[in-house]
Motif scaffolding. Structure first.
Motif, PDB file in Angstrom:
ATOM      1  N   GLY A   1       0.769  -1.082   0.027  1.00 22.83           N
ATOM      2  CA  GLY A   1       0.203   0.035   0.153  1.00 22.83           C
ATOM      3  C   GLY A   1       1.037   1.366   0.017  1.00 22.83           C
ATOM      4  O   GLY A   1       0.332   2.142  -0.579  1.00 22.83           O
ATOM      5  N   HIS A   2       1.940   1.299   0.566  1.00 26.64           N
ATOM      6  CA  HIS A   2       2.940   2.414   0.630  1.00 26.64           C
ATOM      7  C   HIS A   2       3.367   2.533  -0.827  1.00 26.64           C
ATOM      8  O   HIS A   2       3.732   3.833  -1.262  1.00 26.64           O
ATOM      9  CB  HIS A   2       3.917   2.208   1.330  1.00 26.64           C
ATOM     10  N   CYS A   3       3.533   1.693  -1.587  1.00 25.69           N
ATOM     11  CA  CYS A   3       3.983   1.856  -3.003  1.00 25.69           C
ATOM     12  C   CYS A   3       2.948   2.339  -3.849  1.00 25.69           C
ATOM     13  O   CYS A   3       3.106   3.241  -4.613  1.00 25.69           O
ATOM     14  CB  CYS A   3       4.466   0.369  -3.645  1.00 25.69           C
ATOM     15  N   VAL A   4       1.887   1.886  -3.672  1.00 21.60           N
ATOM     16  CA  VAL A   4       0.508   2.578  -4.209  1.00 21.60           C
ATOM     17  C   VAL A   4       0.478   3.837  -3.831  1.00 21.60           C
ATOM     18  O   VAL A   4       0.159   4.888  -4.823  1.00 21.60           O
ATOM     19  CB  VAL A   4      -0.944   1.708  -3.896  1.00 21.60           C
ATOM     20  N   SER A   5       0.735   4.205  -2.551  1.00 22.66           N
ATOM     21  CA  SER A   5       0.573   5.681  -2.243  1.00 22.66           C
ATOM     22  C   SER A   5       1.660   6.605  -2.835  1.00 22.66           C
ATOM     23  O   SER A   5       1.230   7.754  -3.310  1.00 22.66           O
ATOM     24  CB  SER A   5       0.566   5.914  -0.878  1.00 22.66           C
ATOM     25  N   SER A   6       2.643   6.167  -3.048  1.00 20.30           N
ATOM     26  CA  SER A   6       3.451   7.058  -3.728  1.00 20.30           C
ATOM     27  C   SER A   6       3.608   7.101  -5.207  1.00 20.30           C
ATOM     28  O   SER A   6       3.677   8.331  -5.780  1.00 20.30           O
ATOM     29  CB  SER A   6       5.141   6.239  -3.482  1.00 20.30           C
ATOM     30  N   VAL A   7       3.036   5.924  -5.758  1.00 20.43           N
ATOM     31  CA  VAL A   7       2.758   6.234  -7.277  1.00 20.43           C
ATOM     32  C   VAL A   7       1.676   7.191  -7.589  1.00 20.43           C
ATOM     33  O   VAL A   7       1.641   8.043  -8.176  1.00 20.43           O
ATOM     34  CB  VAL A   7       2.327   4.773  -7.928  1.00 20.43           C
ATOM     35  N   LYS A   8       0.340   7.047  -6.704  1.00 23.96           N
ATOM     36  CA  LYS A   8      -0.607   8.064  -6.757  1.00 23.96           C
ATOM     37  C   LYS A   8      -0.115   9.507  -6.336  1.00 23.96           C
ATOM     38  O   LYS A   8      -0.850  10.396  -7.196  1.00 23.96           O
ATOM     39  CB  LYS A   8      -1.783   7.622  -5.677  1.00 23.96           C
ATOM     40  N   GLU A   9       0.388   9.765  -5.488  1.00 19.80           N
ATOM     41  CA  GLU A   9       1.300  11.107  -5.235  1.00 19.80           C
ATOM     42  C   GLU A   9       1.862  11.679  -6.186  1.00 19.80           C
ATOM     43  O   GLU A   9       1.569  12.846  -6.707  1.00 19.80           O
ATOM     44  CB  GLU A   9       1.913  10.758  -3.807  1.00 19.80           C
ATOM     45  N   GLU A  10       2.685  10.823  -6.864  1.00 19.12           N
ATOM     46  CA  GLU A  10       3.610  11.466  -7.968  1.00 19.12           C
ATOM     47  C   GLU A  10       2.748  11.627  -9.239  1.00 19.12           C
ATOM     48  O   GLU A  10       2.806  12.887  -9.874  1.00 19.12           O
ATOM     49  CB  GLU A  10       4.723  10.572  -8.266  1.00 19.12           C
ATOM     50  N   LEU A  11       1.936  10.663  -9.374  1.00 19.26           N
ATOM     51  CA  LEU A  11       1.049  11.099 -10.796  1.00 19.26           C
ATOM     52  C   LEU A  11       0.061  12.214 -10.385  1.00 19.26           C
ATOM     53  O   LEU A  11      -0.453  12.825 -11.457  1.00 19.26           O
ATOM     54  CB  LEU A  11       0.219   9.788 -11.115  1.00 19.26           C
ATOM     55  N   SER A  12      -0.454  12.379  -9.270  1.00 20.32           N
ATOM     56  CA  SER A  12      -1.280  13.298  -8.961  1.00 20.32           C
ATOM     57  C   SER A  12      -0.809  14.843  -9.139  1.00 20.32           C
ATOM     58  O   SER A  12      -1.402  15.721  -9.463  1.00 20.32           O
ATOM     59  CB  SER A  12      -1.809  13.274  -7.344  1.00 20.32           C
ATOM     60  N   GLU A  13       0.539  14.941  -9.032  1.00 14.44           N
ATOM     61  CA  GLU A  13       1.245  15.962  -9.211  1.00 14.44           C
ATOM     62  C   GLU A  13       1.438  16.637 -10.752  1.00 14.44           C
ATOM     63  O   GLU A  13       1.802  17.691 -10.826  1.00 14.44           O
ATOM     64  CB  GLU A  13       2.446  16.017  -8.426  1.00 14.44           C
ATOM     65  N   VAL A  14       1.255  15.734 -11.457  1.00 16.30           N
ATOM     66  CA  VAL A  14       1.311  15.867 -13.125  1.00 16.30           C
ATOM     67  C   VAL A  14       0.006  17.034 -13.574  1.00 16.30           C
ATOM     68  O   VAL A  14      -1.069  16.315 -12.897  1.00 16.30           O
ATOM     69  CB  VAL A  14       1.159  14.769 -13.876  1.00 16.30           C
ATOM     70  N   ALA A  15       0.581  17.998 -14.139  1.00 20.08           N
ATOM     71  CA  ALA A  15      -0.576  19.035 -14.388  1.00 20.08           C
ATOM     72  C   ALA A  15      -1.643  18.441 -15.064  1.00 20.08           C
ATOM     73  O   ALA A  15      -1.547  17.654 -16.230  1.00 20.08           O
ATOM     74  CB  ALA A  15       0.248  20.071 -15.176  1.00 20.08           C
TER      75      ALA A  15
END
Lengths: 68, 68
Positions: A15-29
């Motif tokens: 789940g931590h990995c999932v959170s990291s991926v979500k976080e970075e992708l969410s920052e894409v304009a």
């Protein structure tokens, strides 16, 4: 405009990995939503514009993972 | 006084998991160091007093994992 695209991300194990991926992708304009299925590595990104593969790849890499 | 004890923690799959376990165990009173070997689940805790198994178990559980 709403664009939905699904990618496969390798290397996520928890789940931590999932959170990291979500976080970075969410920052894409333009990104408005990110859904991840850990078991399959399927990452569905919803955005208000078409994303370049490079942008998605960079964000996933920033999180520490890779596109399949 | 310095006490070192090694436990086996199950369920850790990546560096994020290691960080979570380290963080929770570091918060236990008296703990001065935590080393984790992800591949084996070995968690070595150094402390200034003898820790009760309960305390260690609770911290590991708080992090989302279990003692073997």
């Amino acid at each position: 405009m709403s664009v939905t695209a699904t990618y496969t991300v390798t290397g996520m194990t928890c789940g931590h990995c999932v959170s990291s991926v979500k976080e970075e992708l969410s920052e894409v304009a333009g990104v408005t939503g990110v859904d991840v299925v850990l078991e399959t590595g399927a990452v569905t990104v919803t955005s208000s514009r078409e994303l370049a593969q490079d942008e998605v790849e960079a964000a996933v890499k920033e999180a520490g993972y890779a596109l399949a």
